[in-house]
Design a protein around this motif. Sequence first.
Motif, PDB file in Angstrom:
ATOM      1  N   CYS A 174     121.076  54.847  33.860  1.00 42.40           N
ATOM      2  CA  CYS A 174     120.521  55.980  33.132  1.00 42.40           C
ATOM      3  C   CYS A 174     119.869  57.011  34.049  1.00 42.40           C
ATOM      4  CB  CYS A 174     119.496  55.489  32.111  1.00 42.40           C
ATOM      5  SG  CYS A 174     120.224  54.500  30.793  1.00 42.40           S
ATOM      6  N   SER A 175     119.333  56.573  35.181  1.00 41.49           N
ATOM      7  CA  SER A 175     118.665  57.528  36.063  1.00 41.49           C
ATOM      8  C   SER A 175     119.633  58.548  36.635  1.00 41.49           C
ATOM      9  CB  SER A 175     117.948  56.791  37.200  1.00 41.49           C
ATOM     10  OG  SER A 175     118.886  56.164  38.064  1.00 41.49           O
ATOM     11  N   ASP A 176     120.922  58.274  36.546  1.00 42.76           N
ATOM     12  CA  ASP A 176     121.943  59.165  37.095  1.00 42.76           C
ATOM     13  C   ASP A 176     122.611  60.025  36.027  1.00 42.76           C
ATOM     14  OD1 ASP A 176     123.239  59.992  39.502  1.00 42.76           O
ATOM     15  OD2 ASP A 176     125.051  58.946  38.871  1.00 42.76           O
ATOM     16  N   LEU A 177     122.181  59.864  34.770  1.00 40.08           N
ATOM     17  CA  LEU A 177     122.871  60.557  33.682  1.00 40.08           C
ATOM     18  C   LEU A 177     122.535  62.034  33.615  1.00 40.08           C
ATOM     19  CD1 LEU A 177     122.624  57.983  30.729  1.00 40.08           C
ATOM     20  CD2 LEU A 177     124.589  58.483  32.189  1.00 40.08           C
ATOM     21  N   GLY A 182     115.995  64.720  35.798  1.00 37.57           N
ATOM     22  CA  GLY A 182     116.272  64.300  34.427  1.00 37.57           C
ATOM     23  C   GLY A 182     115.491  63.070  34.013  1.00 37.57           C
ATOM     24  N   ILE A 183     115.376  62.890  32.702  1.00 37.34           N
ATOM     25  CA  ILE A 183     114.802  61.676  32.118  1.00 37.34           C
ATOM     26  C   ILE A 183     115.760  61.209  31.035  1.00 37.34           C
ATOM     27  CG2 ILE A 183     112.935  60.695  30.739  1.00 37.34           C
ATOM     28  CD1 ILE A 183     111.025  62.661  32.056  1.00 37.34           C
ATOM     29  N   SER A 184     116.204  59.962  31.122  1.00 39.53           N
ATOM     30  CA  SER A 184     117.085  59.381  30.114  1.00 39.53           C
ATOM     31  C   SER A 184     116.475  58.083  29.635  1.00 39.53           C
ATOM     32  CB  SER A 184     118.482  59.121  30.686  1.00 39.53           C
ATOM     33  OG  SER A 184     119.093  60.332  31.096  1.00 39.53           O
ATOM     34  N   VAL A 185     116.270  57.973  28.326  1.00 36.23           N
ATOM     35  CA  VAL A 185     115.739  56.757  27.713  1.00 36.23           C
ATOM     36  C   VAL A 185     116.825  56.183  26.823  1.00 36.23           C
ATOM     37  CG1 VAL A 185     113.930  55.755  26.286  1.00 36.23           C
ATOM     38  CG2 VAL A 185     113.402  57.711  27.763  1.00 36.23           C
TER      39      VAL A 185
END
Length: 386
Positions: A174-177, A182-185
């Motif tokens: 998710c950290s690469d999305l 960026g922030i991805s949860v």
Amino acid sequence: MPSLPRSIAHLDMDAFYASVELLRYPQLRGQPVVVGGRRATPGGETGHFPHLRDYVGRGVITTATYEARALGVHSGMGLMKAAQLAPEAVLLPADFDAYRHYSRLFKAAVREIAPELEDRGIDEIYLDLSALNPDGSREGARAIALRLQQAVRDATGLSCSIGVAPNKLLAKLCSDLDKPAGISVVAAADIPARIWPLPAKRINGIGPKAAARLDSLGIHSIGELAAADPAWLQEHFGERYGVWLHNAAQGIDERPVVTYSEPKSLSRETTFERDLHPRLDRDALSRSFTRLCEQLAADLARKGYVGKTIGLKLRFDNFHTVTRDQTLPRPIGEAAAIRQAAGECLKRVPLERRIRLLGVRVASLTRHDAVPEHEAAQPAQAELFA
């Protein structure tokens, strides 16, 4: 809304080495910049910088800005090949002392907020945020991630991207999305929509060979891997790896965030811009050897270790690599002592070809403060490549 039974974050600095260089040379922001090689000497004071088109050698890209990546260059690519794709990209030499400095700064800032930290390298960490987000809510996870991003920016002037998920495997994905900054949860219920469309090779643990094998078997996405029969995967990849592939595609990962582990060894190595002759280039080799030992001694001192096993690594011009090591009666950490022991290892290697790479390693590590004073080895001097 689905919650996160565990809130595990992966924090990844954005184009870390290149971003540190842009702090030094802000006039290069927005331009394609590549970090790598050793010959390039920036002329920031005069506004003149070397470009990839002028590079001659066999160095590789350490990192690149996102503007350079858009032109097709990436970490690990040879600089000569990159010059064909992005000849106008600015080329800067790597400054690992500066990168380590900023690495320490961002990790210290993060620990002030989230002390459950697993160090995974100079530019990435895992964090267990479960105690900070006890209800496992998306809103709570995002709020903590925003605090972490701001703390990193305040401490370093740099940006990072953060993925928060129920486990480490998903968090890293998710950290690469949504890079950069960026922030991805992602919760378990989001896996089919957010994770399964991604290429299978994006899973940390699926290397180039496994990805090529999956591709040849008609499996290209994580979703296709998740739909594969576990027995079929085990048939093609072996029982252990086949089971892991199935679990990884399903988003299953029970690994804890490991906040502390003793290193097994520390090492330093360098690849020369040209192959060095053992006799004709003895002075240059000796200087490089001494510098590696000094850098390694500094690493040991900073981390608080000494070690008994000293290792040497040589790669010759035909790409043949040899290693030698010896275990000493007492642990050492001084540069001169490391150089002497590495020199003894060197005597056991036939020096009949030019040398491409030179490395030194210290293993069997012990905390420096745990070694009785009478057991500490005394510094020594030795002539290398004599």
